[in-house]
Design an enzyme around this catalytic site. Structure first.
Site, mmCIF file in Angstrom:
data_model
loop_
_atom_site.group_PDB
_atom_site.id
_atom_site.type_symbol
_atom_site.label_atom_id
_atom_site.label_comp_id
_atom_site.label_asym_id
_atom_site.label_seq_id
_atom_site.Cartn_x
_atom_site.Cartn_y
_atom_site.Cartn_z
ATOM 1 N N ASN A 160 0.866 -1.076 -0.022
ATOM 2 C CA ASN A 160 -0.174 0.038 0.028
ATOM 3 C C ASN A 160 0.816 1.032 -0.132
ATOM 4 O O ASN A 160 1.823 1.325 0.658
ATOM 5 C CB ASN A 160 -0.800 -0.006 1.088
ATOM 6 C CG ASN A 160 -1.788 1.275 1.527
ATOM 7 O OD1 ASN A 160 -2.582 1.535 0.284
ATOM 8 N ND2 ASN A 160 -1.763 1.906 2.400
ATOM 9 N N GLY A 162 -0.189 5.054 0.652
ATOM 10 C CA GLY A 162 -1.282 5.873 1.192
ATOM 11 C C GLY A 162 -0.909 7.172 1.560
ATOM 12 O O GLY A 162 0.191 7.355 1.974
ATOM 13 N N LEU A 163 -1.799 8.098 1.779
ATOM 14 C CA LEU A 163 -1.639 9.514 2.213
ATOM 15 C C LEU A 163 -2.575 9.498 3.560
ATOM 16 O O LEU A 163 -3.511 9.308 3.614
ATOM 17 C CB LEU A 163 -2.253 10.501 1.121
ATOM 18 C CG LEU A 163 -1.474 11.729 1.274
ATOM 19 C CD1 LEU A 163 -0.146 11.816 0.820
ATOM 20 C CD2 LEU A 163 -2.390 12.772 0.233
ATOM 21 N N TYR A 164 -1.680 9.741 4.523
ATOM 22 C CA TYR A 164 -2.078 9.774 6.111
ATOM 23 C C TYR A 164 -1.649 10.813 6.824
ATOM 24 O O TYR A 164 -0.509 11.426 6.449
ATOM 25 C CB TYR A 164 -1.992 8.512 6.722
ATOM 26 C CG TYR A 164 -2.203 7.329 5.837
ATOM 27 C CD1 TYR A 164 -3.645 6.951 5.764
ATOM 28 C CD2 TYR A 164 -1.365 6.612 5.382
ATOM 29 C CE1 TYR A 164 -4.246 5.776 5.050
ATOM 30 C CE2 TYR A 164 -1.575 5.190 4.375
ATOM 31 C CZ TYR A 164 -3.041 4.925 4.255
ATOM 32 O OH TYR A 164 -3.550 3.802 3.746
ATOM 33 N N ARG A 165 -2.330 11.398 7.506
ATOM 34 C CA ARG A 165 -1.958 12.447 8.570
ATOM 35 C C ARG A 165 -1.096 11.787 9.703
ATOM 36 O O ARG A 165 -1.342 10.564 10.068
ATOM 37 C CB ARG A 165 -3.133 13.327 9.156
ATOM 38 C CG ARG A 165 -3.507 12.625 10.318
ATOM 39 C CD ARG A 165 -4.810 13.295 10.881
ATOM 40 N NE ARG A 165 -5.095 13.042 12.208
ATOM 41 C CZ ARG A 165 -6.332 13.481 12.947
ATOM 42 N NH1 ARG A 165 -7.101 13.882 12.178
ATOM 43 N NH2 ARG A 165 -6.582 13.198 14.168
ATOM 44 N N GLU A 224 -0.378 1.277 -6.207
ATOM 45 C CA GLU A 224 -0.366 2.766 -6.595
ATOM 46 C C GLU A 224 0.639 3.102 -7.412
ATOM 47 O O GLU A 224 0.567 4.108 -8.112
ATOM 48 C CB GLU A 224 -0.553 3.750 -5.263
ATOM 49 C CG GLU A 224 -1.627 3.627 -4.421
ATOM 50 C CD GLU A 224 -2.063 2.364 -3.572
ATOM 51 O OE1 GLU A 224 -3.059 2.316 -2.946
ATOM 52 O OE2 GLU A 224 -0.869 1.416 -3.499
ATOM 53 N N GLU A 273 -9.255 19.456 10.252
ATOM 54 C CA GLU A 273 -9.655 18.567 9.136
ATOM 55 C C GLU A 273 -10.185 19.044 8.024
ATOM 56 O O GLU A 273 -10.672 20.166 7.977
ATOM 57 C CB GLU A 273 -10.142 17.071 9.435
ATOM 58 C CG GLU A 273 -9.278 16.283 10.206
ATOM 59 C CD GLU A 273 -8.473 15.600 8.969
ATOM 60 O OE1 GLU A 273 -8.785 15.686 7.986
ATOM 61 O OE2 GLU A 273 -7.605 14.571 9.587
#
Length: 458
Positions: A160, A162-165, A224, A273
């Site tokens: 994976n 992914g874009l996460y905070r 991705e 957010e």
């Protein structure tokens, strides 16, 4: 059309008049976030901002709003910056269908210029600052995180990206919020069931094509990196991490290698957010950083997030709409015309479809709720006729005001999942969802007075 690396894309923005360099001295707080908040109020064609004179730092460089406008989104795909949004949508959909494009592997990358394995201090390496006054600390909110499925490590698509905070919790510690609907939550669960730490890598300052792919709601086994290749029209370049079997974006500015510590939880949040609200604080997993690489004089990319619209809304607008479009077309190949899921990360989705028979549009709405993105988002689905442009809100509002009958066309589905960040969910992560059928009734659903429509002017 592929950009060599992050800096190559910044040069393209500058050439097109879409990068504004700020050489006046600015303070990390509140100047940089305030400038971006103000910029977001100026419309949908704003430039990226490059800050190179930051109070308290000798050589820090910060860039923001890289994907914060439709011109910049078009340039990411190598299209003219004035390309209309609807054309961008259909071009992205065309490239999406070219998936997968296998990656190109490299032995070394520009970020190998500097390597740190001892006395790691993220506060020294990164020019950190809060984005909103009520944030619980410093965040990395445009960081790509790479992890691998532990049950099926040999299936490439289950790695994976992914874009996460991630909240900076200490010199070498980050907190992460793994939303249950996202792939990283699956990988953390797999590791903790084994009692193992989960190896991860974090990339900052990447070419926008991989940032776009990382924020696209792909299927779980879709890579991705291979999608990034499809978007840019040639293989995406990766290089192996040193501490784990993970691929890293070749063109990144900064790489952090580490591991999610099994069973450890620390308070994370609050954070302003994309919903326009603070998300509050919760006990969340912790990442320990064990190795850092970066380019000399690295460029720190950050993203202002808050009351829409901000960069995040442009960055995940088209690439959220297209997967929903394609997944709905898989179910209804001859009917689905277009999908607009750009509003608040797709909590609202507008679907244009042909209608085969009475009740068909409602079935399309129900299918949207069960797509990978719909499971965590798609709280309100509006379905309109094929001749209504879902990207034209006046047309959508016309359809709602004249086609929808509240008694027959408003469908509420109780007790469904939604991402916990939705401030209206109660309890967090649960909600009712609604489908609004704003299509023209067709047999056997015979009602209303729609037999004499005015023709549209061409």
């Amino acid at each position: 059309m592929a950009y060599k690396d992050f800096r190559d894309f910044l040069h393209a923005l500058e050439k097109e008049g879409q990068l504004l360099t700020i050489s006046d001295e600015v303070k990390p707080e509140p100047d940089i976030a305030a400038a971006n908040r103000a910029l977001n109020n100026l419309g949908d064609k704003t430039p990226a901002l490059f800050f190179n004179n930051i109070y308290g730092y000798t050589d820090a460089r910060i860039v923001m709003n890289v994907m914060g406008s439709w011109p910049n989104d078009a340039l990411m795909m190598g299209m003219p910056k004035n390309t209309p949004l609807k054309e961008q949508f259909f071009e992205f959909a065309r490239r999406y269908e070219q998936f997968p494009v296998p990656v190109k592997r490299e032995e070394t990358a520009p970020f190998h210029e500097v390597e740190i394995t001892e006395d790691i201090n993220l506060f020294d390496i990164l020019p950190l600052f809060r984005l909103n006054q009520g944030d619980g600390g410093f965040y990395l909110d445009k960081a790509i995180l790479v992890s691998r499925d532990l049950d099926d490590p040999d299936t490439y698509g289950k790695q994976n990206v992914g874009l996460y905070r991630m909240q900076v919790k200490g010199k070498n510690r980050l907190g992460i919020q793994p939303v249950p609907q996202h792939d990283i939550a699956i990988h953390i669960r797999q590791a903790e069931e084994r009692g193992e730490n989960l190896k991860v890598a974090i990339a900052l300052g990447c070419e926008p094509v991989i940032t776009t792919a990382a924020s696209t709601p792909l299927l779980y086994d879709q890579s991705e990196y291979e999608m990034a290749g499809a978007i840019q029209g040639e293989p995406y370049r990766v290089v192996k991490a040193k501490d784990a079997d993970l691929d890293l974006p070749w063109g990144a500015e900064i790489i952090l290698e580490g591991e999610v510590l099994a069973g450890e939880r620390e308070y994370e949040g609050p954070f302003g957010e994309f919903t326009g609200h603070y998300s509050g604080g919760r006990a969340m997993p912790v990442i320990q950083i064990n190795r850092v690489y970066h380019r000399k004089q690295p460029i720190f990319e950050h993203l202002y997030i808050g009351m829409p619209w901000t960069e995040t809304d442009y960055m995940i607008g088209v690439n959220t709409s297209v997967p929903l479009f394609q997944q709905l077309k898989d179910a209804f190949p001859n009917e689905i015309v277009a999908v607009n899921a750009m509003y608040t990360h797709g909590l609202v989705a507008i679907i244009s479809t042909k209608t085969r028979y009475g009740g068909f549009a409602k079935a399309v709405g129900m299918r949207a709720l069960t797509t990978p993105h719909g499971l965590g988002y798609c709280k309100l689905v509006i379905v309109v006729d094929e001749d209504v442009d879902p990207f034209n809100l006046p047309q959508v509002m016309w359809a709602l005001s004249t086609k929808l009958h509240p008694k027959h066309d408003a469908v509420i589905v109780p007790g469904l999942s939604v991402l916990p960040l939705d401030p209206g969910s109660d309890p967090a992560g649960m909600t009712h969802k609604m489908i609004l059928d704003a299509t023209t009734p067709v047999a056997p659903d015979i009602r209303g007075h729609y037999s004499q429509p005015l023709g549209r002017k061409s």
